[in-house]
Design an enzyme around this catalytic site. Structure first.
Site, PDB file in Angstrom:
ATOM      1  CB  SER A 130      -9.508  -1.467   3.725  1.00  0.00           C
ATOM      2  OG  SER A 130      -9.989  -2.731   3.348  1.00  0.00           O
ATOM      3  NE  ARG A 160      -3.796  -2.130  -0.015  1.00  0.00           N
ATOM      4  CZ  ARG A 160      -3.474  -3.295  -0.563  1.00  0.00           C
ATOM      5  NH1 ARG A 160      -2.314  -3.437  -1.219  1.00  0.00           N
ATOM      6  NH2 ARG A 160      -4.292  -4.319  -0.513  1.00  0.00           N
ATOM      7  CD  GLU A 204      -6.038   0.816   2.114  1.00  0.00           C
ATOM      8  OE1 GLU A 204      -5.871  -0.208   2.778  1.00  0.00           O
ATOM      9  OE2 GLU A 204      -6.731   0.850   1.090  1.00  0.00           O
TER      10      GLU A 204
HETATM   11  C1  LIG Z   1     -15.600   0.077  -2.392  1.00  0.00           C
HETATM   12  C2  LIG Z   1     -14.101   0.259  -2.456  1.00  0.00           C
HETATM   13  C3  LIG Z   1     -13.260  -0.842  -2.547  1.00  0.00           C
HETATM   14  C4  LIG Z   1     -11.870  -0.672  -2.604  1.00  0.00           C
HETATM   15  N1  LIG Z   1     -11.078  -1.772  -2.687  1.00  0.00           N
HETATM   16  C5  LIG Z   1      -9.733  -1.635  -2.731  1.00  0.00           C
HETATM   17  C6  LIG Z   1      -8.878  -2.799  -2.794  1.00  0.00           C
HETATM   18  O1  LIG Z   1      -9.340  -3.932  -2.839  1.00  0.00           O
HETATM   19  N2  LIG Z   1      -7.542  -2.612  -2.800  1.00  0.00           N
HETATM   20  C7  LIG Z   1      -6.983  -1.358  -2.774  1.00  0.00           C
HETATM   21  O2  LIG Z   1      -5.743  -1.262  -2.793  1.00  0.00           O
HETATM   22  N3  LIG Z   1      -7.756  -0.247  -2.731  1.00  0.00           N
HETATM   23  C8  LIG Z   1      -9.097  -0.349  -2.707  1.00  0.00           C
HETATM   24  N4  LIG Z   1      -9.900   0.771  -2.643  1.00  0.00           N
HETATM   25  C9  LIG Z   1      -9.282   2.107  -2.571  1.00  0.00           C
HETATM   26  C10 LIG Z   1      -9.207   2.859  -3.938  1.00  0.00           C
HETATM   27  O3  LIG Z   1     -10.183   2.373  -4.816  1.00  0.00           O
HETATM   28  C11 LIG Z   1      -7.857   2.747  -4.605  1.00  0.00           C
HETATM   29  O4  LIG Z   1      -6.848   3.245  -3.769  1.00  0.00           O
HETATM   30  C12 LIG Z   1      -7.818   3.526  -5.932  1.00  0.00           C
HETATM   31  O5  LIG Z   1      -6.689   3.136  -6.676  1.00  0.00           O
HETATM   32  C13 LIG Z   1      -7.792   5.045  -5.763  1.00  0.00           C
HETATM   33  O6  LIG Z   1      -7.814   5.619  -7.050  1.00  0.00           O
HETATM   34  P1  LIG Z   1      -8.587   6.957  -7.344  1.00  0.00           P
HETATM   35  O7  LIG Z   1      -8.392   7.270  -8.793  1.00  0.00           O
HETATM   36  O8  LIG Z   1      -9.985   6.882  -6.881  1.00  0.00           O
HETATM   37  O9  LIG Z   1      -7.732   7.969  -6.466  1.00  0.00           O
HETATM   38  P2  LIG Z   1      -8.272   9.188  -5.567  1.00  0.00           P
HETATM   39  O10 LIG Z   1      -9.103   8.662  -4.468  1.00  0.00           O
HETATM   40  O11 LIG Z   1      -8.877  10.234  -6.415  1.00  0.00           O
HETATM   41  O12 LIG Z   1      -6.898   9.726  -4.975  1.00  0.00           O
HETATM   42  C14 LIG Z   1      -6.169   8.949  -4.048  1.00  0.00           C
HETATM   43  C15 LIG Z   1      -4.747   9.517  -3.947  1.00  0.00           C
HETATM   44  O13 LIG Z   1      -4.077   9.323  -5.194  1.00  0.00           O
HETATM   45  C16 LIG Z   1      -3.664  10.579  -5.729  1.00  0.00           C
HETATM   46  N5  LIG Z   1      -3.871  10.533  -7.184  1.00  0.00           N
HETATM   47  C17 LIG Z   1      -4.957  10.080  -7.846  1.00  0.00           C
HETATM   48  N6  LIG Z   1      -4.750  10.189  -9.178  1.00  0.00           N
HETATM   49  C18 LIG Z   1      -3.520  10.709  -9.335  1.00  0.00           C
HETATM   50  C19 LIG Z   1      -2.728  11.084 -10.461  1.00  0.00           C
HETATM   51  N7  LIG Z   1      -3.166  10.933 -11.723  1.00  0.00           N
HETATM   52  N8  LIG Z   1      -1.498  11.601 -10.247  1.00  0.00           N
HETATM   53  C20 LIG Z   1      -1.024  11.766  -8.999  1.00  0.00           C
HETATM   54  N9  LIG Z   1      -1.709  11.433  -7.895  1.00  0.00           N
HETATM   55  C21 LIG Z   1      -2.951  10.926  -8.064  1.00  0.00           C
HETATM   56  C22 LIG Z   1      -4.543  11.628  -5.062  1.00  0.00           C
HETATM   57  O14 LIG Z   1      -3.885  12.893  -5.026  1.00  0.00           O
HETATM   58  C23 LIG Z   1      -4.715  11.023  -3.685  1.00  0.00           C
HETATM   59  O15 LIG Z   1      -3.565  11.321  -2.908  1.00  0.00           O
HETATM   60  C24 LIG Z   1     -11.306   0.634  -2.582  1.00  0.00           C
HETATM   61  C25 LIG Z   1     -12.163   1.742  -2.499  1.00  0.00           C
HETATM   62  C26 LIG Z   1     -13.542   1.569  -2.433  1.00  0.00           C
HETATM   63  C27 LIG Z   1     -14.440   2.761  -2.359  1.00  0.00           C
END
Ligand SMILES: Cc1cc2nc3c(=O)[nH]c(=O)nc-3n(C[C@H](O)[C@H](O)[C@H](O)COP(=O)(O)OP(=O)(O)OC[C@H]3O[C@@H](n4cnc5c(N)ncnc54)[C@H](O)[C@@H]3O)c2cc1C
Length: 375
Positions: free
Chosen positions: A270, A193, A371
């Site tokens: 999580s 992570r 997280e």
């Molecule tokens: C129902 C649910 C289930 C999930 N299951 C999992 C799982 O099984 N495993 C897991 O690891 N995670 C899980 N997650 C967490 C999440 O989905 C992941 O971490 C996902 O990759 C976040 O991506 P995002 O585009 O939504 O990022 P955001 O939530 O928009 O941003 C998260 C972070 O990443 C940064 N960021 C995003 N895009 C960029 C970019 N292009 N450049 C630089 N920084 C950036 C943001 O600044 C922020 O710091 C889950 C979430 C939910 C809601």
């Protein structure tokens, strides 16, 4: 000024595949006072003072220039599935990266399929493409919400796979000097992570594209207990498509798939990381468990470390599934998912977080790390 500086630098860093992205000349639209809650899976928090959705490298650069010229703090948003936006919102510019595209890269001499994917693509849509093309490597990561660009940030993982196993490189705009850099897998510093993007170099890079090396015709990765149970009794090894369906099915059961109208998935997944602890800490935990007549579930972590189930610690501290007060609570389907049951504020959610962290620490001597990213 900064924009001009960037524009002069970019050509020397372009690859053929990205030339079209860089040569676009679009005037980006900067919006004001945009609510962020609808752009997140938690559906809470305040507005962004300025907001922009960037569909190309040029728009990313223009947005960065806008923020720099006005000394505004910049926050990069992907799919909003791993953020908790404060009730006050964000005082500067929120830049949502929406760069799309899945490109085939030429080199297949290593037997891999190389794909370069725009950071704004939906992660699950990309997984679906990979599975449909019969390419192994990301099938167990089906159903994770968010964008492709968000996946390297916390090295997403699930059901026995981590995205770091298939990422070959990350293309990013380096805010420290305005250059576009291709960061190799090793350079991303992936751990559980963690990557440089959420630790040592937090806030330095805007990820615009992620490159993957997938295995055409590869076998589905069935190592995780939930998947083994799902396929118990099967004669043939499950296909990638069957594995994807199984993962999505298991995730839905646990409230870990975004399903419209299901309040148990109004979360960030999580909320707490599984603690990776030393042998001494493990011995201490085992002793505490024994005193309570419990057996600590554990599995080997990295080399000398041990990964402990955060869900077990939360549940054994009196926070069962469905626990909650008012508008916030713990999902009925998953002990680690803190959910907005409707109308919650970020402050409500963080009060619940504090309650859980404090009680787990008091009982087990371990402070659970969160997280999601606090905005
Ligand atoms: C129902 C649910 C289930 C999930 N299951 C999992 C799982 O099984 N495993 C897991 O690891 N995670 C899980 N997650 C967490 C999440 O989905 C992941 O971490 C996902 O990759 C976040 O991506 P995002 O585009 O939504 O990022 P955001 O939530 O928009 O941003 C998260 C972070 O990443 C940064 N960021 C995003 N895009 C960029 C970019 N292009 N450049 C630089 N920084 C950036 C943001 O600044 C922020 O710091 C889950 C979430 C939910 C809601």
């Amino acid at each position: 000024m900064f924009l001009l500086y960037l524009v002069r630098l970019i050509p020397s860093f372009t690859s053929a595949a990205l030339a079209s992205v860089y040569s676009e000349n679009v005037s980006v639209e900067i919006l004001e006072n945009i609510p962020l809650a609808p752009l997140t899976t938690l559906k809470l928090g305040g507005p962004a003072r300025h907001f922009v959705e960037a569909h190309s490298m040029s728009e990313v650069q223009q947005a960065v220039a806008f923020a720099r010229e006005r000394s505004l703090p910049l926050f990069v948003l992907g799919g909003g599935s791993n953020v908790v936006v404060s009730d006050k919102g964000w005082p500067g510019l929120v830049l949502k990266v929406a760069i799309g595209g899945i490109e085939l890269r030429g080199d297949t001499t290593d037997g891999k399929l190389h794909l370069a994917v725009g950071a704004g693509e939906s992660w699950d849509k990309f997984v679906s493409h990979a599975v449909m093309a019969d390419c192994a490597g990301v099938e167990c990561l089906s159903g994770i919400p968010g964008s492709v660009g968000g996946t390297p940030v916390q090295n997403v993982g699930a059901y026995g796979q981590e995205v770091s196993e298939t990422i070959s490189s990350v293309l990013a705009l380096d805010l420290s000097d305005g250059q576009v850099r291709e960061i190799s897998n090793a350079g991303c510093g992936f751990k559980y992570r963690t990557s440089i993007f959420n630790s040592s170099e937090r806030g330095r890079y805007i990820i615009v594209q992620v490159s993957f090396a997938l295995t055409p015709g590869g076998k589905a990765h069935i190592v995780y207990d939930d998947l083994k149970e799902h396929f118990a009794g099967w004669q043939a090894h499950p296909s990638l498509a069957e594995t994807r369906e199984a993962v999505r099915h298991i995730r839905a059961r646990k409230g870990m798939l975004i399903v419209q109208g299901d309040p148990d998935c109004q979360s960030v997944g999580s909320f707490f990381k599984n603690p990776v602890i030393s042998a001494e800490q493990l011995a201490d935990l085992k002793k505490r468990a024994l005193q309570k007549g419990l057996t600590l579930p554990s599995y080997p972590g990295l080399q000398t470390q041990h990964k402990i189930s955060a869900a077990w610690l939360v549940e054994q501290s009196g926070f069962s599934k469905g626990y909650g007060f008012g508008n916030v609570g713990i999902s009925h389907k998953h002990a680690l998912a803190l959910v907005n049951r409707g109308g919650a504020t970020a402050s409500d959610l963080l009060t619940l977080r504090d309650e859980i962290q404090n009680r787990v620490e008091a009982l087990w001597g371990l402070r659970l790390e969160t997280e999601p990213v606090m905005v």
